[in-house]
Scaffold this motif. Structure first.
Motif, PDB file in Angstrom:
ATOM      1  N   HIS A 130       0.684  -1.124   0.046  1.00  0.00           N
ATOM      2  CA  HIS A 130       0.128   0.035  -0.023  1.00  0.00           C
ATOM      3  C   HIS A 130       0.735   1.303  -0.180  1.00  0.00           C
ATOM      4  O   HIS A 130       0.197   2.370   0.112  1.00  0.00           O
ATOM      5  N   LYS A 131       2.203   0.951   0.156  1.00  0.00           N
ATOM      6  CA  LYS A 131       2.953   2.498  -0.513  1.00  0.00           C
ATOM      7  C   LYS A 131       2.812   2.754  -1.663  1.00  0.00           C
ATOM      8  O   LYS A 131       2.952   3.940  -2.045  1.00  0.00           O
ATOM      9  N   LEU A 132       2.042   2.175  -2.682  1.00  0.00           N
ATOM     10  CA  LEU A 132       1.595   2.461  -3.993  1.00  0.00           C
ATOM     11  C   LEU A 132       0.157   2.632  -3.906  1.00  0.00           C
ATOM     12  O   LEU A 132      -0.473   2.060  -3.122  1.00  0.00           O
ATOM     13  N   THR A 133      -0.317   3.845  -4.800  1.00  0.00           N
ATOM     14  CA  THR A 133      -1.631   3.880  -4.778  1.00  0.00           C
ATOM     15  C   THR A 133      -1.951   2.712  -5.635  1.00  0.00           C
ATOM     16  O   THR A 133      -1.600   2.202  -6.436  1.00  0.00           O
ATOM     17  N   GLU A 134      -3.632   2.614  -5.787  1.00  0.00           N
ATOM     18  CA  GLU A 134      -4.187   1.719  -6.871  1.00  0.00           C
ATOM     19  C   GLU A 134      -3.613   2.057  -7.956  1.00  0.00           C
ATOM     20  O   GLU A 134      -3.619   0.860  -8.973  1.00  0.00           O
ATOM     21  N   GLU A 135      -3.635   3.197  -8.572  1.00  0.00           N
ATOM     22  CA  GLU A 135      -3.292   3.653 -10.081  1.00  0.00           C
ATOM     23  C   GLU A 135      -2.037   3.255 -10.162  1.00  0.00           C
ATOM     24  O   GLU A 135      -1.535   2.666 -11.364  1.00  0.00           O
ATOM     25  N   GLU A 136      -0.938   3.587  -9.162  1.00  0.00           N
ATOM     26  CA  GLU A 136       0.389   2.919  -9.531  1.00  0.00           C
ATOM     27  C   GLU A 136       0.704   1.462  -9.624  1.00  0.00           C
ATOM     28  O   GLU A 136       1.254   1.092 -10.303  1.00  0.00           O
ATOM     29  N   ALA A 137      -0.274   0.783  -8.412  1.00  0.00           N
ATOM     30  CA  ALA A 137      -0.180  -0.667  -8.837  1.00  0.00           C
ATOM     31  C   ALA A 137      -0.591  -1.260  -9.960  1.00  0.00           C
ATOM     32  O   ALA A 137       0.117  -1.976 -10.726  1.00  0.00           O
ATOM     33  N   LEU A 138      -1.859  -0.528 -10.778  1.00  0.00           N
ATOM     34  CA  LEU A 138      -2.293  -0.804 -11.970  1.00  0.00           C
ATOM     35  C   LEU A 138      -1.171  -0.396 -13.056  1.00  0.00           C
ATOM     36  O   LEU A 138      -0.861  -1.431 -13.959  1.00  0.00           O
ATOM     37  N   GLN A 139      -0.535   0.730 -12.911  1.00  0.00           N
ATOM     38  CA  GLN A 139       0.399   0.979 -13.608  1.00  0.00           C
ATOM     39  C   GLN A 139       1.499   0.049 -13.620  1.00  0.00           C
ATOM     40  O   GLN A 139       2.407  -0.364 -14.738  1.00  0.00           O
ATOM     41  N   LEU A 140       2.080  -0.334 -12.424  1.00  0.00           N
ATOM     42  CA  LEU A 140       3.371  -1.345 -12.586  1.00  0.00           C
ATOM     43  C   LEU A 140       2.768  -2.731 -13.173  1.00  0.00           C
ATOM     44  O   LEU A 140       3.822  -3.117 -13.718  1.00  0.00           O
ATOM     45  N   SER A 141       1.716  -3.038 -12.937  1.00  0.00           N
ATOM     46  CA  SER A 141       1.181  -4.403 -13.641  1.00  0.00           C
ATOM     47  C   SER A 141       1.426  -4.308 -15.079  1.00  0.00           C
ATOM     48  O   SER A 141       1.729  -5.101 -15.830  1.00  0.00           O
ATOM     49  N   PHE A 142       0.897  -2.929 -15.350  1.00  0.00           N
ATOM     50  CA  PHE A 142       0.866  -2.792 -17.014  1.00  0.00           C
ATOM     51  C   PHE A 142       2.213  -2.735 -17.361  1.00  0.00           C
ATOM     52  O   PHE A 142       2.667  -3.486 -18.666  1.00  0.00           O
ATOM     53  N   LEU A 143       3.333  -2.368 -16.851  1.00  0.00           N
ATOM     54  CA  LEU A 143       4.639  -2.170 -17.224  1.00  0.00           C
ATOM     55  C   LEU A 143       5.192  -3.411 -17.044  1.00  0.00           C
ATOM     56  O   LEU A 143       6.158  -3.786 -17.977  1.00  0.00           O
ATOM     57  N   LEU A 144       5.067  -4.265 -15.954  1.00  0.00           N
ATOM     58  CA  LEU A 144       5.538  -5.579 -16.160  1.00  0.00           C
ATOM     59  C   LEU A 144       5.011  -6.595 -17.294  1.00  0.00           C
ATOM     60  O   LEU A 144       5.461  -7.278 -17.807  1.00  0.00           O
ATOM     61  N   ASP A 145       3.758  -6.401 -17.530  1.00  0.00           N
ATOM     62  CA  ASP A 145       3.096  -7.187 -18.733  1.00  0.00           C
ATOM     63  C   ASP A 145       3.782  -6.518 -19.919  1.00  0.00           C
ATOM     64  O   ASP A 145       4.059  -7.679 -20.698  1.00  0.00           O
ATOM     65  N   LYS A 146       3.901  -5.416 -20.076  1.00  0.00           N
ATOM     66  CA  LYS A 146       4.600  -4.855 -21.217  1.00  0.00           C
ATOM     67  C   LYS A 146       6.004  -5.170 -21.355  1.00  0.00           C
ATOM     68  O   LYS A 146       6.522  -5.824 -22.357  1.00  0.00           O
ATOM     69  N   LEU A 147       6.665  -5.462 -20.407  1.00  0.00           N
ATOM     70  CA  LEU A 147       8.053  -6.154 -20.553  1.00  0.00           C
ATOM     71  C   LEU A 147       8.148  -7.274 -20.794  1.00  0.00           C
ATOM     72  O   LEU A 147       8.953  -7.906 -21.610  1.00  0.00           O
ATOM     73  N   ARG A 148       7.024  -8.102 -20.645  1.00  0.00           N
ATOM     74  CA  ARG A 148       6.883  -9.657 -20.859  1.00  0.00           C
ATOM     75  C   ARG A 148       6.454  -9.734 -22.245  1.00  0.00           C
ATOM     76  O   ARG A 148       6.655 -10.700 -22.828  1.00  0.00           O
ATOM     77  N   GLY A 149       6.022  -8.517 -22.899  1.00  0.00           N
ATOM     78  CA  GLY A 149       5.310  -8.788 -24.390  1.00  0.00           C
ATOM     79  C   GLY A 149       3.838  -9.062 -24.324  1.00  0.00           C
ATOM     80  O   GLY A 149       3.482  -9.522 -25.357  1.00  0.00           O
ATOM     81  N   SER A 150       3.339  -9.050 -23.161  1.00  0.00           N
ATOM     82  CA  SER A 150       1.985  -9.471 -23.112  1.00  0.00           C
ATOM     83  C   SER A 150       0.862  -8.398 -23.624  1.00  0.00           C
ATOM     84  O   SER A 150      -0.212  -8.601 -23.457  1.00  0.00           O
ATOM     85  N   VAL A 151       1.464  -7.167 -23.631  1.00  0.00           N
ATOM     86  CA  VAL A 151       0.781  -6.019 -23.855  1.00  0.00           C
ATOM     87  C   VAL A 151       0.920  -5.640 -25.517  1.00  0.00           C
ATOM     88  O   VAL A 151       1.647  -5.643 -25.924  1.00  0.00           O
TER      89      VAL A 151
END
Length: 151
Positions: A130-151
């Motif tokens: 919870h040091k991250l906001t919900e928006e930041e957590a979603l952004q982090l997930s998006f970036l990790l998906d992008k890194l793996r080529g899933s986006v």
């Protein structure tokens, strides 16, 4: 604190090297927190993953091959994990009616009850995130998906 501080390194070759090291370090940190929680219930992170997969299939069974396809840690031995969960009465193994070479696995009520208890504990555990906001957590997930080529 920064990754540089945590691993006592002044600089990285590139921002990409820093990102990789940071992801690996953070993964180990998260796994350590999760393992501390699961230790009290005498299950491993990999066993917990199998139980969650089985709960997602419940009330339908799933084959060991199906479990392997969904596992977070592809290097885990799913058959061995299922055997250990059977000993703990958390899952049962049944012959697959459509293919006698396959074995179906289904979570028991005891396994479902354990996951329900862990769900409550998981809410406490997730407070570390919870040091991250919900928006930041979603952004982090998006970036990790992008890194793996899933986006």
């Amino acid at each position: 604190m920064s990754i540089e501080h945590d691993i006592q390194q002044k600089a990285f070759k590139s921002p990409y090297t820093k990102a990789v090291v940071n992801i690996m370090y953070t993964n180990n940190w998260l796994c350590s927190l999760q393992n501390d929680l699961l230790k009290r219930y005498d299950i491993t992170l990999q066993q917990y993953n199998v139980l969650r997969i089985l709960r997602g299939q419940y009330p339908n069974p799933i084959t060991v091959c199906g479990i392997i396809e969904r596992m977070l840690d592809k290097m885990s031995n799913a058959s061995r994990l299922v055997d250990k969960l059977i000993i703990k009465n958390l899952v049962v193994r049944k012959e697959c009616p459509s293919d006698r070479r396959q074995v179906d696995v289904i979570i028991t009520q005891q396994g479902l009850d354990l996951l329900l208890e862990l769900d409550n504990q998981q809410q406490q555990w997730e407070k570390a995130l919870h040091k991250l906001t919900e928006e930041e957590a979603l952004q982090l997930s998006f970036l990790l998906d992008k890194l793996r080529g899933s986006v």
